[in-house]
Design an enzyme around this catalytic site. Sequence first.
Site, PDB file in Angstrom:
ATOM      1  N   HIS A 106     -22.900 -11.686 -12.601  1.00 45.28           N
ATOM      2  CA  HIS A 106     -23.968 -10.556 -12.591  1.00 45.28           C
ATOM      3  C   HIS A 106     -24.337 -10.303 -11.028  1.00 45.28           C
ATOM      4  CE1 HIS A 106     -25.341 -11.099 -17.233  1.00 45.28           C
ATOM      5  NE2 HIS A 106     -24.016 -10.727 -16.969  1.00 45.28           N
ATOM      6  N   ASP A 142     -18.970  -5.938 -16.727  1.00 42.60           N
ATOM      7  CA  ASP A 142     -19.264  -5.255 -15.445  1.00 42.60           C
ATOM      8  C   ASP A 142     -20.020  -3.970 -15.338  1.00 42.60           C
ATOM      9  OD1 ASP A 142     -18.044  -7.717 -14.229  1.00 42.60           O
ATOM     10  OD2 ASP A 142     -15.938  -6.620 -14.679  1.00 42.60           O
TER      11      ASP A 142
HETATM   12  P1  GDP Z   1     -22.807  -7.310 -14.767  1.00 39.43           P
HETATM   13  O1  GDP Z   1     -21.843  -8.226 -14.706  1.00 39.43           O
HETATM   14  O2  GDP Z   1     -22.600  -6.307 -16.165  1.00 39.43           O
HETATM   15  O3  GDP Z   1     -23.993  -7.315 -14.145  1.00 39.43           O
HETATM   16  O4  GDP Z   1     -21.884  -6.144 -13.521  1.00 39.43           O
HETATM   17  P2  GDP Z   1     -21.399  -6.338 -12.258  1.00 39.43           P
HETATM   18  O5  GDP Z   1     -22.565  -7.035 -11.227  1.00 39.43           O
HETATM   19  O6  GDP Z   1     -20.085  -7.097 -12.378  1.00 39.43           O
HETATM   20  O7  GDP Z   1     -21.153  -5.114 -11.570  1.00 39.43           O
HETATM   21  C1  GDP Z   1     -22.191  -4.105 -11.318  1.00 39.43           C
HETATM   22  C2  GDP Z   1     -22.013  -3.876  -9.730  1.00 39.43           C
HETATM   23  O8  GDP Z   1     -22.666  -2.398  -9.520  1.00 39.43           O
HETATM   24  C3  GDP Z   1     -22.863  -4.602  -8.808  1.00 39.43           C
HETATM   25  O9  GDP Z   1     -22.088  -4.815  -7.532  1.00 39.43           O
HETATM   26  C4  GDP Z   1     -24.055  -3.695  -8.777  1.00 39.43           C
HETATM   27  O10 GDP Z   1     -24.762  -4.114  -7.563  1.00 39.43           O
HETATM   28  C5  GDP Z   1     -23.635  -2.288  -8.849  1.00 39.43           C
HETATM   29  N1  GDP Z   1     -24.411  -1.355  -9.344  1.00 39.43           N
HETATM   30  C6  GDP Z   1     -25.214  -1.662 -10.505  1.00 39.43           C
HETATM   31  N2  GDP Z   1     -25.699  -0.226 -10.733  1.00 39.43           N
HETATM   32  C7  GDP Z   1     -25.426   0.431 -10.026  1.00 39.43           C
HETATM   33  C8  GDP Z   1     -25.791   1.888  -9.592  1.00 39.43           C
HETATM   34  O11 GDP Z   1     -26.497   2.540 -10.479  1.00 39.43           O
HETATM   35  N3  GDP Z   1     -25.074   2.424  -8.717  1.00 39.43           N
HETATM   36  C9  GDP Z   1     -24.327   1.770  -7.673  1.00 39.43           C
HETATM   37  N4  GDP Z   1     -23.646   2.412  -6.643  1.00 39.43           N
HETATM   38  N5  GDP Z   1     -23.930   0.578  -7.714  1.00 39.43           N
HETATM   39  C10 GDP Z   1     -24.450  -0.223  -9.081  1.00 39.43           C
END
Ligand code: GDP
Length: 430
Positions: free
Chosen positions: A41, A13
């Site tokens: 993701h 995440d």
């Molecule tokens: P992944 O599984 O590694 O892709 O991560 P997730 O999707 O579970 O979690 C990342 C969350 O953080 C998602 O809801 C993204 O839209 C959000 N997100 C990613 N980068 C940023 C950021 O720089 N700032 C904010 N506020 N949210 C972000």
Amino acid sequence: MGNCAIVGVNWGDEGKGRMVDLLTERFDVVVRYQGGGNAGHTVINEYGKFALHLLPSGIFRKGVVNVLGNGVALDPENLMREIDEVASRGVPVTPENLRISDRASLLLPWHREQDELEEKRLADRKYGSTKQGIAPFYSDKYQKKTVMAGELFYPDELARHLSGIMEWKNLTLTGVYGAAPCTEAELSEWLGTYCERIKPYICDTSEYLAGAVAEGKNILFEAQLGALRDLDMGIYPYTTSSNTTAAYAPVGAGAPSAAITDVIGVVKAYSTCVGEGPFVCEMFGDEAEKLRSAGFEYGAKTGRPRRVGPLDIVATRYGAAVQGATEIALTKLDVLSYMDRIPVCVAYTVGGKRTDRFPFPAALAGAEPVIEYLEGWGTDISKARRWEDLPAAAREYVGFIERSVGCPVTYVSVGPERESIILREKELAR
Ligand code: GDP
């Protein structure tokens, strides 16, 4: 530009989907090489907000070929649901832009059921599985008790193969768990409803990828979860059941000749962890609740509130090393803007002794975090697009991470949208 892996450095995440979505522009091919529908993701782009589970995050880019490699847990039911969802929102998914390896093993109808039965049996000793059948799937794959996607083109062989496996599996379902056996009728319904629909996408992706490598195409390898969930290098047994590390990418992709030149390790500006297991820097109470709601830390697949804590330098340094990260993408820096001072876990104490090294999993239960505080910046940074736009305290926070982890931070993400990103040259970051 060469071949690149985008991987998680921590517990998952970290924002990998967001980084892959941003960087796919530079690549011809995006490959998922491990894992299944157990994690999500999150991607936000011109089509809207999506939680992708199995589909590679390159699916939104025109001209990008997306591959599900032999290392994934291919769940036809979940995959078709995901394809339908994405397609219904205007994203074309065709055999041209999605190719499934004929060597990917199928997650069978009983894997999800077995996962659920086992978590129920474990009760308060459960691992916190997402109950998507991933652990039973991978253990069966290694016992050679599942079938490969390509077998769908050999129906007579497949019928014989599957009914032998079902007979074996029913011994467990009925004998160990006292559950109802799976029947031939259920199996043929599953084959007819879901497997038929994935057939057009199945092909020899290894041949395709070997061709892509030979033509000098740029390949992006997309991982699920993070280094600390890697089956071999993570916090076993609270790991996932596959290898999340970049080193596994060529194997799980079925592209052994693809040399990976860049490994982008994605690190979140603070720590989160879903499910059970040791999480040394965990915060509790109001402090935790504030961070959780500022970062909207609820599971993309399950909606479960994530456990949160300050950035864990000990775990991050270990994770970056295990991934062989050549650079770091730091995400969610904007989330910390509300803090006057920012806690960071700089070391652990284990058995009364301070250590900088990430301990063996069994020693983690006795580890305590050593917390230090860095200055906060107290202002919204979500509109920053250049390094100079960041307040000095935010730049110092990034610099501190770079120095302590020993890896340049080349991307700083300040929001979930594609454009909310600050790019830094590697040379500047060093
Ligand atoms: P992944 O599984 O590694 O892709 O991560 P997730 O999707 O579970 O979690 C990342 C969350 O953080 C998602 O809801 C993204 O839209 C959000 N997100 C990613 N980068 C940023 C950021 O720089 N700032 C904010 N506020 N949210 C972000």
